[in-house]
Design an enzyme around this catalytic site. Sequence first.
Site, PDB file in Angstrom:
ATOM      1  N   ARG A  44      48.165  41.483  53.371  1.00  0.00           N
ATOM      2  CA  ARG A  44      48.746  41.202  52.066  1.00  0.00           C
ATOM      3  C   ARG A  44      50.040  40.409  52.254  1.00  0.00           C
ATOM      4  O   ARG A  44      50.794  40.641  53.217  1.00  0.00           O
ATOM      5  CB  ARG A  44      49.053  42.541  51.391  1.00  0.00           C
ATOM      6  CG  ARG A  44      49.562  42.465  49.967  1.00  0.00           C
ATOM      7  CD  ARG A  44      48.525  41.976  49.024  1.00  0.00           C
ATOM      8  NE  ARG A  44      48.856  42.306  47.642  1.00  0.00           N
ATOM      9  CZ  ARG A  44      48.254  41.721  46.600  1.00  0.00           C
ATOM     10  NH1 ARG A  44      47.323  40.791  46.775  1.00  0.00           N
ATOM     11  NH2 ARG A  44      48.573  42.076  45.368  1.00  0.00           N
ATOM     12  N   THR A  82      40.341  35.742  42.998  1.00  0.00           N
ATOM     13  CA  THR A  82      40.253  36.293  44.323  1.00  0.00           C
ATOM     14  C   THR A  82      38.853  35.977  44.792  1.00  0.00           C
ATOM     15  O   THR A  82      38.056  35.459  44.024  1.00  0.00           O
ATOM     16  CB  THR A  82      40.515  37.808  44.149  1.00  0.00           C
ATOM     17  OG1 THR A  82      41.812  37.958  43.623  1.00  0.00           O
ATOM     18  CG2 THR A  82      40.332  38.635  45.373  1.00  0.00           C
ATOM     19  N   THR A 116      42.766  36.480  48.514  1.00  0.00           N
ATOM     20  CA  THR A 116      43.189  35.911  47.231  1.00  0.00           C
ATOM     21  C   THR A 116      44.395  35.009  47.347  1.00  0.00           C
ATOM     22  O   THR A 116      45.220  35.159  48.250  1.00  0.00           O
ATOM     23  CB  THR A 116      43.512  37.054  46.231  1.00  0.00           C
ATOM     24  OG1 THR A 116      43.715  36.500  44.945  1.00  0.00           O
ATOM     25  CG2 THR A 116      44.713  37.852  46.653  1.00  0.00           C
ATOM     26  N   ASN A 162      45.757  34.896  44.265  1.00  0.00           N
ATOM     27  CA  ASN A 162      46.039  35.488  42.951  1.00  0.00           C
ATOM     28  C   ASN A 162      45.415  34.610  41.874  1.00  0.00           C
ATOM     29  O   ASN A 162      44.258  34.781  41.567  1.00  0.00           O
ATOM     30  CB  ASN A 162      47.530  35.741  42.713  1.00  0.00           C
ATOM     31  CG  ASN A 162      47.720  36.765  41.606  1.00  0.00           C
ATOM     32  OD1 ASN A 162      46.785  37.473  41.255  1.00  0.00           O
ATOM     33  ND2 ASN A 162      48.913  36.857  41.036  1.00  0.00           N
ATOM     34  N   SER A 219      47.962  45.720  45.048  1.00  0.00           N
ATOM     35  CA  SER A 219      46.753  44.920  44.829  1.00  0.00           C
ATOM     36  C   SER A 219      45.672  45.783  44.203  1.00  0.00           C
ATOM     37  O   SER A 219      45.748  47.015  44.237  1.00  0.00           O
ATOM     38  CB  SER A 219      46.260  44.386  46.171  1.00  0.00           C
ATOM     39  OG  SER A 219      44.986  43.790  46.032  1.00  0.00           O
ATOM     40  N   GLY A 273      41.064  40.701  39.570  1.00  0.00           N
ATOM     41  CA  GLY A 273      42.226  41.543  39.252  1.00  0.00           C
ATOM     42  C   GLY A 273      41.817  42.997  39.115  1.00  0.00           C
ATOM     43  O   GLY A 273      41.019  43.507  39.904  1.00  0.00           O
TER      44      GLY A 273
HETATM   45  N1  GLY Z   1      45.929  39.318  43.222  1.00  0.00           N
HETATM   46  C1  GLY Z   1      45.051  40.291  42.741  1.00  0.00           C
HETATM   47  C2  GLY Z   1      45.092  41.578  43.462  1.00  0.00           C
HETATM   48  O1  GLY Z   1      45.486  41.618  44.611  1.00  0.00           O
HETATM   49  O2  GLY Z   1      44.761  42.575  42.884  1.00  0.00           O
END
Ligand code: GLY
Length: 593
Positions: free
Chosen positions: A135, A404, A422, A424, A475, A498
């Site tokens: 991440r 994503t 992702t 985002n 996330s 998301g």
């Molecule tokens: N960017 C979306 C997530 O990580 O949930």
Amino acid sequence: MPAVCVAAGLALVLAAQGCHSSATHGAPAPASQHAAAGGAASAIPARAAATFPADWRFAAGKPATIAAHAMIASNSELASEAGVEVLRKGGNAVDAAVAVGFALAVTLPEAGNIGGGGFMVIRMADGRSAAFDYREVAPLAATATMYAHSDGTTGTESVVGPLAVGVPGAVAGLAAASKTFGRLPLREVMAPAIRLARDGFVADSAFSLSVAHARGRIAPYAGASVFLPYGEAPAPGTRFTQPALARTLALIASDGPDAFYHGPIADAIAEEMRNDGGIITREDLARYTAVRRVPLASTYRGYTLYTMPPPSSGGVTIIEALNILETYPSLPPFGTAAYAHELTDAFQRAFIDRNGKLGDPAFVEVPVARLTGKPYAHEVRSTMADHAQPTSRLATTVPEGSQTTHYSVVDADGNAVATTTTLNDLYGSGVFVRGAGFFLNDEMDDFAAHPGLPNQFGLVEGPQNAIAPGKRMLSSMAPTIVLDPGGQLFLVTGGRGGPRIITSTAEVILNTIDYHMDLADALAAPRIHHQAIPDQLRYERNGLTQAVRDSLAAMGYTLGEGQATGTCAAVMRVPGGYAGAVDPRATGGAAGY
Ligand code: GLY
């Protein structure tokens, strides 16, 4: 409830050689009685015909792609094929997953990336498991109030432009997984991606439309010269090459992740930031590390799940929701009001906890054991009713979405990898590292970037997910591997979208375990979604019949059409091999051999 066809096709179908590639529509080939890969396999629970509402957009009973030995499903057929190429060279599922990850950065630049981050869950056939957390993190100069305007208003800086960018983790994570579990050197694993970037690929209409729709995001930054030459997206049928990205990938292949975090690519990122007004420095990049974590393990009706721990909320939230549903001896018939009520109730409760209690475990205490424990599910269940209950009355904390991509891989030994990655938003922040050829994410918006206010997905999160330097933003990504009650690989899945990743992934799991759907039906089935705030039961158009909607309204639910689903990509063990499929709502395809 009116029904259309069913006859889910386990009419299997293996080609001894060769893959039924790209195949949400692969034609069935002759059946084989091959033993499933991975040694003495337990019997695969029988599949049952699916029944969808009459006017639902996808027919039940479509075939998945089937292969005898190995299978990959992703949002890009070319990337799935890149993975199969690496498997055929002797790579294992982790090598293939890393190959797919880098290939997606080339062929699916809207979400595949080296300028973003992700999560990978691995379950090797010998029983080892691992989770890689790559991440993004907040830059050292980030602050909790960095997006607040002095006049009290908020803007779009957490979503678009240089301040939206978190320090990218994808290269570190893919390299770490490759080094720890892969069989082949990075340069062999990355060869297909480098070739796709250097020699190009033929743009299809989905690629062309994706770029055209993102014109507003791409045009202000350096990517415009690559993606919008002469102001237009590449036309379908034209070859699209990315020479700068090919050089960047070749450098990573030869010098490893140091090229990205300490070498010339780090220089290019830091310079782009300086030019555009961003705050990521060389020091931010040099400090970045991917983290190997222990996957969350849980059970559901005798099946075992391996999924992603925090800083993703995906695993905890899915486990909590499934544990609540497991308190019912069985689920009501698919698509009924009782079904929608039980799922919604479970999702609403799990999201209340997600939104208020989860964050980066390096910074905040996260009650993972309690939230994922069976006793907690019984406590929650005891407060449920036969009607809707408003989130405002249930939630003790203020709660808190994305573009994503998820891919699932199984190799001939039965090693399995679930990966979600992702930027985002589509094309991330829009910021493009000139000379290096890739987009940077806008992951900073996954923090509670505007405390107390909804983010772009309507999620409202608490202080657990406040911005702090070096912290990972919460996330919803939920790469998940499921073993059957005999301990054999059953399903590899996850999704994009998301917070809807969580509910969509959970529903694919329920469709395969509780409703015994085969893979294509499990992905095509209509979905519902509830994320606590906004306090709405979201459904897909024609996914619930009018009678069911009326019953749910009578129970007190506020219903909303649309924004009810993410999209998933999955691999399932089937008699004689593996089925692979991509959500019919998405692009991509499965490939195997
Ligand atoms: N960017 C979306 C997530 O990580 O949930």
